[in-house]
Design a protein around this motif. Structure first.
Motif, PDB file in Angstrom:
ATOM      1  N   THR A   1       8.118  -3.100  12.111  1.00  0.00           N
ATOM      2  CA  THR A   1       7.856  -4.293  11.430  1.00  0.00           C
ATOM      3  C   THR A   1       7.064  -5.175  12.529  1.00  0.00           C
ATOM      4  O   THR A   1       7.517  -5.232  13.720  1.00  0.00           O
ATOM      5  CB  THR A   1       8.887  -5.021  11.026  1.00  0.00           C
ATOM      6  N   ASN A   2       6.013  -5.726  12.164  1.00  0.00           N
ATOM      7  CA  ASN A   2       5.397  -6.590  13.249  1.00  0.00           C
ATOM      8  C   ASN A   2       5.055  -8.061  12.480  1.00  0.00           C
ATOM      9  O   ASN A   2       5.087  -8.194  11.274  1.00  0.00           O
ATOM     10  CB  ASN A   2       3.876  -5.879  13.311  1.00  0.00           C
TER      11      ASN A   2
ATOM     12  N   ARG B   1       4.350  -7.412   8.717  1.00  0.00           N
ATOM     13  CA  ARG B   1       3.993  -6.108   8.265  1.00  0.00           C
ATOM     14  C   ARG B   1       5.013  -5.073   8.379  1.00  0.00           C
ATOM     15  O   ARG B   1       5.549  -5.144   9.607  1.00  0.00           O
ATOM     16  CB  ARG B   1       2.625  -5.765   8.711  1.00  0.00           C
ATOM     17  N   THR B   2       5.659  -4.359   7.326  1.00  0.00           N
ATOM     18  CA  THR B   2       6.655  -3.523   7.381  1.00  0.00           C
ATOM     19  C   THR B   2       6.240  -2.280   6.664  1.00  0.00           C
ATOM     20  O   THR B   2       5.545  -2.262   5.904  1.00  0.00           O
ATOM     21  CB  THR B   2       7.834  -4.149   6.468  1.00  0.00           C
ATOM     22  N   GLY B   3       6.487  -1.086   7.494  1.00  0.00           N
ATOM     23  CA  GLY B   3       6.097   0.168   7.260  1.00  0.00           C
ATOM     24  C   GLY B   3       7.280   1.142   7.029  1.00  0.00           C
ATOM     25  O   GLY B   3       8.328   0.656   7.273  1.00  0.00           O
ATOM     26  N   SER B   4       6.909   2.180   6.413  1.00  0.00           N
ATOM     27  CA  SER B   4       7.960   2.988   6.109  1.00  0.00           C
ATOM     28  C   SER B   4       7.893   4.029   7.263  1.00  0.00           C
ATOM     29  O   SER B   4       7.035   4.047   8.233  1.00  0.00           O
ATOM     30  CB  SER B   4       7.911   3.817   4.827  1.00  0.00           C
TER      31      SER B   4
ATOM     32  N   TYR C   1       0.767  -1.328   0.085  1.00  0.00           N
ATOM     33  CA  TYR C   1       0.028   0.037   0.014  1.00  0.00           C
ATOM     34  C   TYR C   1       0.925   1.170  -0.038  1.00  0.00           C
ATOM     35  O   TYR C   1       1.806   1.416   0.793  1.00  0.00           O
ATOM     36  CB  TYR C   1      -1.004  -0.016   1.287  1.00  0.00           C
ATOM     37  N   ASP C   2       0.576   2.363  -1.063  1.00  0.00           N
ATOM     38  CA  ASP C   2       1.111   3.403  -1.062  1.00  0.00           C
ATOM     39  C   ASP C   2       0.158   4.599  -0.505  1.00  0.00           C
ATOM     40  O   ASP C   2      -1.027   4.498  -0.541  1.00  0.00           O
ATOM     41  CB  ASP C   2       1.505   3.816  -2.535  1.00  0.00           C
ATOM     42  N   SER C   3       0.810   5.621   0.312  1.00  0.00           N
ATOM     43  CA  SER C   3      -0.110   6.540   0.733  1.00  0.00           C
ATOM     44  C   SER C   3       0.428   8.042   0.354  1.00  0.00           C
ATOM     45  O   SER C   3       1.541   8.371   0.120  1.00  0.00           O
ATOM     46  CB  SER C   3      -0.198   6.436   2.456  1.00  0.00           C
ATOM     47  N   ASP C   4      -0.575   8.894   0.317  1.00  0.00           N
ATOM     48  CA  ASP C   4      -0.207  10.473   0.294  1.00  0.00           C
ATOM     49  C   ASP C   4       0.411  11.119   1.647  1.00  0.00           C
ATOM     50  O   ASP C   4       0.759  12.200   1.520  1.00  0.00           O
ATOM     51  CB  ASP C   4      -1.313  10.932  -0.293  1.00  0.00           C
ATOM     52  N   THR C   5       0.210  10.279   2.536  1.00  0.00           N
ATOM     53  CA  THR C   5       0.666  10.557   3.907  1.00  0.00           C
ATOM     54  C   THR C   5       2.159  10.224   4.168  1.00  0.00           C
ATOM     55  O   THR C   5       2.211   8.845   4.182  1.00  0.00           O
ATOM     56  CB  THR C   5      -0.192  10.341   4.975  1.00  0.00           C
ATOM     57  N   PRO C   6       2.924  11.081   4.528  1.00  0.00           N
ATOM     58  CA  PRO C   6       4.448  10.341   4.681  1.00  0.00           C
ATOM     59  C   PRO C   6       4.489   9.344   5.880  1.00  0.00           C
ATOM     60  O   PRO C   6       3.916   9.607   6.910  1.00  0.00           O
ATOM     61  CB  PRO C   6       5.258  11.814   4.786  1.00  0.00           C
ATOM     62  N   GLY C   7       5.199   8.472   5.542  1.00  0.00           N
ATOM     63  CA  GLY C   7       5.310   7.398   6.681  1.00  0.00           C
ATOM     64  C   GLY C   7       4.177   6.226   7.007  1.00  0.00           C
ATOM     65  O   GLY C   7       4.098   5.798   7.627  1.00  0.00           O
ATOM     66  N   ALA C   8       3.222   6.529   6.027  1.00  0.00           N
ATOM     67  CA  ALA C   8       1.977   5.523   6.121  1.00  0.00           C
ATOM     68  C   ALA C   8       1.897   4.473   5.337  1.00  0.00           C
ATOM     69  O   ALA C   8       1.254   3.704   5.442  1.00  0.00           O
ATOM     70  CB  ALA C   8       0.839   6.491   6.027  1.00  0.00           C
ATOM     71  N   ALA C   9       2.793   4.243   4.156  1.00  0.00           N
ATOM     72  CA  ALA C   9       3.140   3.287   3.427  1.00  0.00           C
ATOM     73  C   ALA C   9       3.272   2.111   3.963  1.00  0.00           C
ATOM     74  O   ALA C   9       4.194   2.143   5.191  1.00  0.00           O
ATOM     75  CB  ALA C   9       3.892   3.466   2.262  1.00  0.00           C
ATOM     76  N   PHE C  10       2.850   0.967   3.551  1.00  0.00           N
ATOM     77  CA  PHE C  10       3.261  -0.436   4.174  1.00  0.00           C
ATOM     78  C   PHE C  10       3.135  -1.516   3.332  1.00  0.00           C
ATOM     79  O   PHE C  10       2.348  -1.539   2.370  1.00  0.00           O
ATOM     80  CB  PHE C  10       2.539  -0.762   5.523  1.00  0.00           C
ATOM     81  N   THR C  11       3.774  -2.775   3.644  1.00  0.00           N
ATOM     82  CA  THR C  11       3.659  -3.775   2.945  1.00  0.00           C
ATOM     83  C   THR C  11       3.511  -5.024   3.982  1.00  0.00           C
ATOM     84  O   THR C  11       3.861  -5.066   5.061  1.00  0.00           O
ATOM     85  CB  THR C  11       4.830  -4.377   2.239  1.00  0.00           C
TER      86      THR C  11
END
Length: 262
Positions: free
Chosen positions: A240-241, A232-235, A183-193
């Protein structure tokens, strides 16, 4: 107010299991017994599943019974769903999402003699969607993502004839499934895989009814035992969970199959 709208191809099939006794007598008298050597069964051309997906999301499309862990869904050879969900969209704390899901899951068994069968299901799915969330301070965050799932599940079975048109067909399956979503987001730091994998053992006791020389109905309760891992890993600051699960569940399937060599 919650609103949910789903469109599923063939997801409103009739109760196939209830038709077994009523239609079995239509099988042609000249048909060979089910399970003879050399026959090939294309199983679950169309099917209904109770109790969730045997291989994991999104290889079963939810039906009208809801989206709980024990639900009714369509799980045949081919499926597509367009789903829209909203909760007070545009309002503080509200959200709206649109998801498209499609899968292909051919299933085949070959009867090798003595009533024994060997077969497998090979499945693949793809989903993509968009999520919009509005915070309580009025800011809207938009996320877009896509993901895939797959399953490889070999099995063995044994046919026990119980009449000219009926047979029991117990089968044991060992399968591996996995998936990946980004998932990509227009909010910085909210994207994750996220990624997941599972190993599942499935024991089922199928009742087969011949309705034609080349067509049969099958209904089966099933026991599913699974071990799964997910991460789950986020920016940004999102950590990471990881999770590890063991599950045992009961379910059921009813479907229509095609028999060659019958």
């Amino acid at each position: 107010m919650f609103a949910r709208r789903g469109l599923s191809v063939l997801s409103s099939l009739p109760a196939l299991a209830a038709l077994l006794v009523a239609t079995a007598g239509r099988a042609e008298e000249s048909a060979k017994p089910f399970g003879e050597r050399g026959q090939v069964a294309f199983d679950d051309i169309v099917a209904l599943t109770a109790g969730g997906s045997r291989f994991g999301y999104p290889l079963t499309l939810p039906g009208s019974a809801g989206s709980s862990s024990f639900s009714i869904g369509y799980s045949g050879m081919l499926g597509y769903e367009h789903d829209t969900t909203s909760y007070s969209p545009g309002q503080p704390g509200g959200s709206a999402s649109v998801t498209d899901t499609m899968f292909l899951a051919p299933s085949l068994d070959v009867f090798v003699g003595g009533g024994f069968s060997v077969g497998a299901t090979i499945a693949a799915s793809y989903a993509f969607g968009k999520l919009s969330q509005t915070s309580f301070d009025g800011e809207t965050r938009i996320m877009e993502g896509s993901g895939y799932g797959f399953a490889i599940a070999p099995r063995v079975g044994y046919v026990i004839p119980i009449g000219p048109s009926f047979a029991l067909w117990p089968r044991i399956t060992i399968g591996y499934s996995g998936g990946y979503t980004a998932y990509d987001s227009d909010t910085p730091g909210a994207a994750f895989t996220s990624a997941n994998g599972s190993v599942r053992g499935i024991a089922e006791l199928g009742l087969v009814a011949r309705v034609h020389r080349m067509v049969y109905l099958r209904a089966a309760p099933e026991l599913v035992i699974g071990v799964s891992d997910a991460s789950r890993t986020g920016s940004g600051t999102l950590q990471t969970n990881e999770s590890h699960d063991f599950a045992v569940r009961l379910g059921a399937r009813a479907g229509l199959g095609i028999l060659l060599g019958g």
